[in-house]
Write a protein that holds these residues in place. Sequence first.
Motif, PDB file in Angstrom:
ATOM      1  N   GLY A 427       0.823  -1.206   0.000  1.00 30.20           N
ATOM      2  CA  GLY A 427       0.000   0.000   0.000  1.00 30.20           C
ATOM      3  C   GLY A 427       0.855   1.254   0.000  1.00 30.20           C
ATOM      4  N   PRO A 428       0.225   2.390  -0.235  1.00 28.86           N
ATOM      5  CA  PRO A 428       0.956   3.658  -0.385  1.00 28.86           C
ATOM      6  C   PRO A 428       1.266   4.341   0.940  1.00 28.86           C
ATOM      7  CG  PRO A 428      -1.353   4.020  -0.842  1.00 28.86           C
ATOM      8  CD  PRO A 428      -1.209   2.541  -0.552  1.00 28.86           C
ATOM      9  N   HIS A 429       2.021   3.697   1.801  1.00 32.18           N
ATOM     10  CA  HIS A 429       2.303   4.264   3.116  1.00 32.18           C
ATOM     11  C   HIS A 429       3.715   3.895   3.549  1.00 32.18           C
ATOM     12  CE1 HIS A 429       0.615   0.198   3.841  1.00 32.18           C
ATOM     13  NE2 HIS A 429       1.648   0.102   4.645  1.00 32.18           N
ATOM     14  N   PHE A 430       4.237   4.624   4.514  1.00 33.09           N
ATOM     15  CA  PHE A 430       5.437   4.203   5.229  1.00 33.09           C
ATOM     16  C   PHE A 430       5.033   3.131   6.241  1.00 33.09           C
ATOM     17  CE2 PHE A 430       6.683   8.282   3.621  1.00 33.09           C
ATOM     18  CZ  PHE A 430       8.067   8.224   3.457  1.00 33.09           C
ATOM     19  N   THR A 431       5.984   2.289   6.605  1.00 35.71           N
ATOM     20  CA  THR A 431       5.743   1.264   7.611  1.00 35.71           C
ATOM     21  C   THR A 431       6.811   1.396   8.696  1.00 35.71           C
ATOM     22  OG1 THR A 431       4.910  -0.237   5.890  1.00 35.71           O
ATOM     23  CG2 THR A 431       5.436  -1.196   8.039  1.00 35.71           C
ATOM     24  N   LEU A 432       6.382   1.466   9.939  1.00 37.48           N
ATOM     25  CA  LEU A 432       7.314   1.542  11.061  1.00 37.48           C
ATOM     26  C   LEU A 432       7.273   0.231  11.831  1.00 37.48           C
ATOM     27  CD1 LEU A 432       9.318   3.249  12.702  1.00 37.48           C
ATOM     28  CD2 LEU A 432       7.367   4.026  14.091  1.00 37.48           C
ATOM     29  N   LEU A 433       8.403  -0.458  11.855  1.00 41.90           N
ATOM     30  CA  LEU A 433       8.537  -1.699  12.605  1.00 41.90           C
ATOM     31  C   LEU A 433       9.231  -1.405  13.927  1.00 41.90           C
ATOM     32  CD1 LEU A 433       9.807  -4.090   9.759  1.00 41.90           C
ATOM     33  CD2 LEU A 433       7.436  -3.701  10.497  1.00 41.90           C
ATOM     34  N   ALA A 456       2.169   1.415  11.878  1.00 46.15           N
ATOM     35  CA  ALA A 456       3.120   0.952  12.874  1.00 46.15           C
ATOM     36  C   ALA A 456       2.806  -0.479  13.289  1.00 46.15           C
ATOM     37  CB  ALA A 456       3.092   1.872  14.097  1.00 46.15           C
ATOM     38  N   TYR A 457       3.865  -1.269  13.468  1.00 44.21           N
ATOM     39  CA  TYR A 457       3.727  -2.656  13.886  1.00 44.21           C
ATOM     40  C   TYR A 457       4.760  -2.969  14.960  1.00 44.21           C
ATOM     41  CZ  TYR A 457       0.919  -3.403   9.673  1.00 44.21           C
ATOM     42  OH  TYR A 457      -0.049  -3.333   8.702  1.00 44.21           O
ATOM     43  N   ALA A 458       4.299  -3.528  16.044  1.00 46.88           N
ATOM     44  CA  ALA A 458       5.201  -4.049  17.054  1.00 46.88           C
ATOM     45  C   ALA A 458       5.547  -5.488  16.691  1.00 46.88           C
ATOM     46  CB  ALA A 458       4.538  -4.000  18.428  1.00 46.88           C
ATOM     47  N   VAL A 459       6.829  -5.764  16.569  1.00 47.53           N
ATOM     48  CA  VAL A 459       7.288  -7.095  16.182  1.00 47.53           C
ATOM     49  C   VAL A 459       7.914  -7.743  17.407  1.00 47.53           C
ATOM     50  CG1 VAL A 459       8.681  -8.440  14.577  1.00 47.53           C
ATOM     51  CG2 VAL A 459       7.741  -6.232  13.856  1.00 47.53           C
ATOM     52  N   GLY A 460       7.237  -8.756  17.947  1.00 49.63           N
ATOM     53  CA  GLY A 460       7.713  -9.405  19.152  1.00 49.63           C
ATOM     54  C   GLY A 460       7.844 -10.892  18.981  1.00 49.63           C
ATOM     55  N   SER A 461       8.484 -11.531  19.948  1.00 50.77           N
ATOM     56  CA  SER A 461       8.697 -12.970  19.867  1.00 50.77           C
ATOM     57  C   SER A 461       7.518 -13.760  20.409  1.00 50.77           C
ATOM     58  CB  SER A 461       9.954 -13.360  20.653  1.00 50.77           C
ATOM     59  OG  SER A 461       9.840 -12.939  21.998  1.00 50.77           O
ATOM     60  N   GLY A 462       6.565 -13.083  21.055  1.00 45.84           N
ATOM     61  CA  GLY A 462       5.391 -13.752  21.596  1.00 45.84           C
ATOM     62  C   GLY A 462       4.150 -12.939  21.339  1.00 45.84           C
ATOM     63  N   ASP A 492      16.079  -2.868  21.353  1.00 45.83           N
ATOM     64  CA  ASP A 492      14.817  -2.205  21.015  1.00 45.83           C
ATOM     65  C   ASP A 492      15.109  -1.242  19.869  1.00 45.83           C
ATOM     66  OD1 ASP A 492      13.317  -3.466  23.021  1.00 45.83           O
ATOM     67  OD2 ASP A 492      14.006  -2.031  24.523  1.00 45.83           O
ATOM     68  N   THR A 493      14.646  -1.606  18.671  1.00 45.87           N
ATOM     69  CA  THR A 493      15.060  -0.903  17.459  1.00 45.87           C
ATOM     70  C   THR A 493      13.863  -0.542  16.605  1.00 45.87           C
ATOM     71  OG1 THR A 493      17.134  -2.156  17.453  1.00 45.87           O
ATOM     72  CG2 THR A 493      16.546  -1.038  15.418  1.00 45.87           C
ATOM     73  N   LEU A 494      13.880   0.671  16.073  1.00 50.55           N
ATOM     74  CA  LEU A 494      12.868   1.146  15.130  1.00 50.55           C
ATOM     75  C   LEU A 494      13.428   1.084  13.711  1.00 50.55           C
ATOM     76  CD1 LEU A 494      11.769   4.351  17.084  1.00 50.55           C
ATOM     77  CD2 LEU A 494      10.372   2.288  16.772  1.00 50.55           C
ATOM     78  N   VAL A 495      12.616   0.560  12.787  1.00 48.98           N
ATOM     79  CA  VAL A 495      12.983   0.535  11.368  1.00 48.98           C
ATOM     80  C   VAL A 495      11.840   1.151  10.578  1.00 48.98           C
ATOM     81  CG1 VAL A 495      13.623  -0.876   9.385  1.00 48.98           C
ATOM     82  CG2 VAL A 495      14.372  -1.563  11.685  1.00 48.98           C
ATOM     83  N   LEU A 496      12.109   2.268   9.918  1.00 49.97           N
ATOM     84  CA  LEU A 496      11.110   2.928   9.076  1.00 49.97           C
ATOM     85  C   LEU A 496      11.326   2.488   7.632  1.00 49.97           C
ATOM     86  CD1 LEU A 496       8.777   5.022   8.938  1.00 49.97           C
ATOM     87  CD2 LEU A 496      10.529   6.735   8.376  1.00 49.97           C
ATOM     88  N   VAL A 497      10.291   1.906   7.027  1.00 48.88           N
ATOM     89  CA  VAL A 497      10.362   1.407   5.657  1.00 48.88           C
ATOM     90  C   VAL A 497       9.617   2.366   4.741  1.00 48.88           C
ATOM     91  CG1 VAL A 497       9.799  -0.520   4.122  1.00 48.88           C
ATOM     92  CG2 VAL A 497      10.518  -0.964   6.477  1.00 48.88           C
ATOM     93  N   ARG A 498      10.273   2.787   3.685  1.00 51.56           N
ATOM     94  CA  ARG A 498       9.688   3.717   2.726  1.00 51.56           C
ATOM     95  C   ARG A 498       8.566   3.058   1.926  1.00 51.56           C
ATOM     96  NH1 ARG A 498      15.024   6.166  -0.283  1.00 51.56           N
ATOM     97  NH2 ARG A 498      13.922   5.165  -2.003  1.00 51.56           N
ATOM     98  N   LEU A 505      15.061   4.549   7.636  1.00 56.88           N
ATOM     99  CA  LEU A 505      15.667   4.955   8.898  1.00 56.88           C
ATOM    100  C   LEU A 505      15.790   3.757   9.817  1.00 56.88           C
ATOM    101  CD1 LEU A 505      16.383   7.489  10.812  1.00 56.88           C
ATOM    102  CD2 LEU A 505      14.045   7.194  11.641  1.00 56.88           C
ATOM    103  N   ILE A 506      16.914   3.658  10.501  1.00 59.97           N
ATOM    104  CA  ILE A 506      17.112   2.690  11.579  1.00 59.97           C
ATOM    105  C   ILE A 506      17.542   3.487  12.802  1.00 59.97           C
ATOM    106  CG2 ILE A 506      18.412   0.690  12.393  1.00 59.97           C
ATOM    107  CD1 ILE A 506      18.849  -0.047   9.420  1.00 59.97           C
ATOM    108  N   ALA A 507      16.808   3.334  13.911  1.00 57.95           N
ATOM    109  CA  ALA A 507      17.091   4.151  15.087  1.00 57.95           C
ATOM    110  C   ALA A 507      16.806   3.359  16.356  1.00 57.95           C
ATOM    111  CB  ALA A 507      16.248   5.422  15.073  1.00 57.95           C
ATOM    112  N   SER A 508      17.460   3.758  17.414  1.00 56.94           N
ATOM    113  CA  SER A 508      17.182   3.179  18.727  1.00 56.94           C
ATOM    114  C   SER A 508      15.818   3.636  19.203  1.00 56.94           C
ATOM    115  CB  SER A 508      18.253   3.620  19.723  1.00 56.94           C
ATOM    116  OG  SER A 508      17.863   3.311  21.046  1.00 56.94           O
ATOM    117  N   ALA A 509      15.158   2.795  19.979  1.00 56.78           N
ATOM    118  CA  ALA A 509      13.849   3.144  20.526  1.00 56.78           C
ATOM    119  C   ALA A 509      13.916   4.363  21.426  1.00 56.78           C
ATOM    120  CB  ALA A 509      13.272   1.949  21.289  1.00 56.78           C
TER     121      ALA A 509
END
Length: 536
Positions: A427-433, A456-462, A492-498, A505-509
């Motif tokens: 879709g036509p949006h940025f995605t923040l993981l 925005a999506y929280a990506v966790g192991s559980g 704890d890392t943020l990844v912004l996908v174009r 962007l890759i940044a610390s939380a």
Amino acid sequence: MPASAPAPTTQVLIVGSGPTGLTLACELARRSIDVRIIDKSPDFPRSSRAKGPNPRSLEVLEDLGVVGRVLAAGSRPPLMRKYRNRLPIADADPFEASAPTPDAPYDRPWMIAQWRLEEILRDRLAGYGVRVELGAEVVGLTAGPESVTVALTDGRSIGARYVVGCDGAHSPVRKLLGVAFEGATAEEQSMVCGDVEVDGLDRGYWHQWFDEDGAVLLCPIPGTGTGWWFQAGPERDGTGACVPPSLESFQRLFAKHTGLPGTHLSRAALLSTYRVNERLADRYRVGRVLLAGDAAHVYSVAGGLGMNTGIQDAYNLGWKLARVVTGRADPGLLDTYEEERLPVASWTLGITSERLRVTLDAILRPGGGLDSAVTGETMGLSLGYRWSPLSPTGSTTRLRAGDRAPDAPCLDAGTGAPTRLFEAFTGPHFTLLGFGPGTAEALRATEAAYGDEVRAYAVGSGPTGADGDGPARLTDEAGHARTAYGIEPGADTLVLVRPDNHVGLIASATDHRAVGAYLDRLDHLDHVSATAFRRP
């Protein structure tokens, strides 16, 4: 030329309705941009030309919502059967060791006639209410401070805020702009091509006959009962000039190199003489006019990267042009299209030239063939924009800003249903993981500030990757997402996908303002240097 009526207006006019122009039109139309697409041809071509999308282009087509139809209409590349002295000596599968992986679902190109791919893209575009306007040939461009007027051969004119020339190697738009198209044509490296009907050949193979004085190549065209792509070294007349392609010349070449009756070939169409042509435009943008696809670059056929580079040009340009047209971003954002794509085109020119040399050397040896043109580099999955002004510093153990964003299988934390990161990106949006529970605050703040612009999506192991009232949650049960993105345990890392599925962007939380600062700078570029854009 007769005086034209007042020009109708549109936000974006695309000239040329091949795969590049159609991809760009779909990209703009799905963002509700008023777009028109014109083509000088009176009818839609039935050319099979390019043999299909590579894995990166398949990812683009998935985002556009058409990859299922493309896969259904095409086929896997067939085995390459090689002949010497008219006898089969080897079968080769250059993708024998390839397989889909969690981060890359497409492991090989997909064979489909170009006309069929264009038909699928036109259908998708029509779903947005946009149709290609045929019989519209461009003969003039007049630039104003707020728009461009395009003059057509029939006396009509079209006004647009922006014009994109996707009109091929002989691009009238490029010529009207006066943009240099430097390079060379190798007259001695030529072949005759066409689509033919063939009886008596096994369609499970791409047949390749090589000998000391030429070659004939026949590849089955998917979706046809007896259609084949024909390529061969040309016949020469007494002066050494190429004999123009025809059914009769194809039959003579076929009989000479295969030992089979020339009458096995019939109904030759779309005849052409191809000469190795390698050229690159020195600019991709002149004010409100841009170039994409073959209008900006042409290569040798080795590696099959011409159409694919054009599709990926359009994917890069579409979201940026939409952002500028809607007033969300300053026009300086469009400069990053050239800054990102021109180096890719230059690299592609080099790799296709090198693959052509290797292939020409290989076919002189028994067992050599077109499989020599295939490498991991021709799949398109390793290309990124690390040098770009849109790639501020930031990295993990596997990724840097500007890299292609990998896929990964996950589970919807709410329902437990299987899903993928690519589905989140669609879709036509940025995605923040957000990897790790420490990203929850940044994810919530981003959703509140940007709404549908950033998902925005929280990506966790559980199943508790974020609070219940927070953003959507993805369970990375097998750890494929963390592995693909190089996220270390406990980080704890943020990844912004174009929107074009590259890492922005890759940044610390702990850097709560990183995402907002990135988007603000992206929207207010004014010919800044990459250094000026990078965060301290």
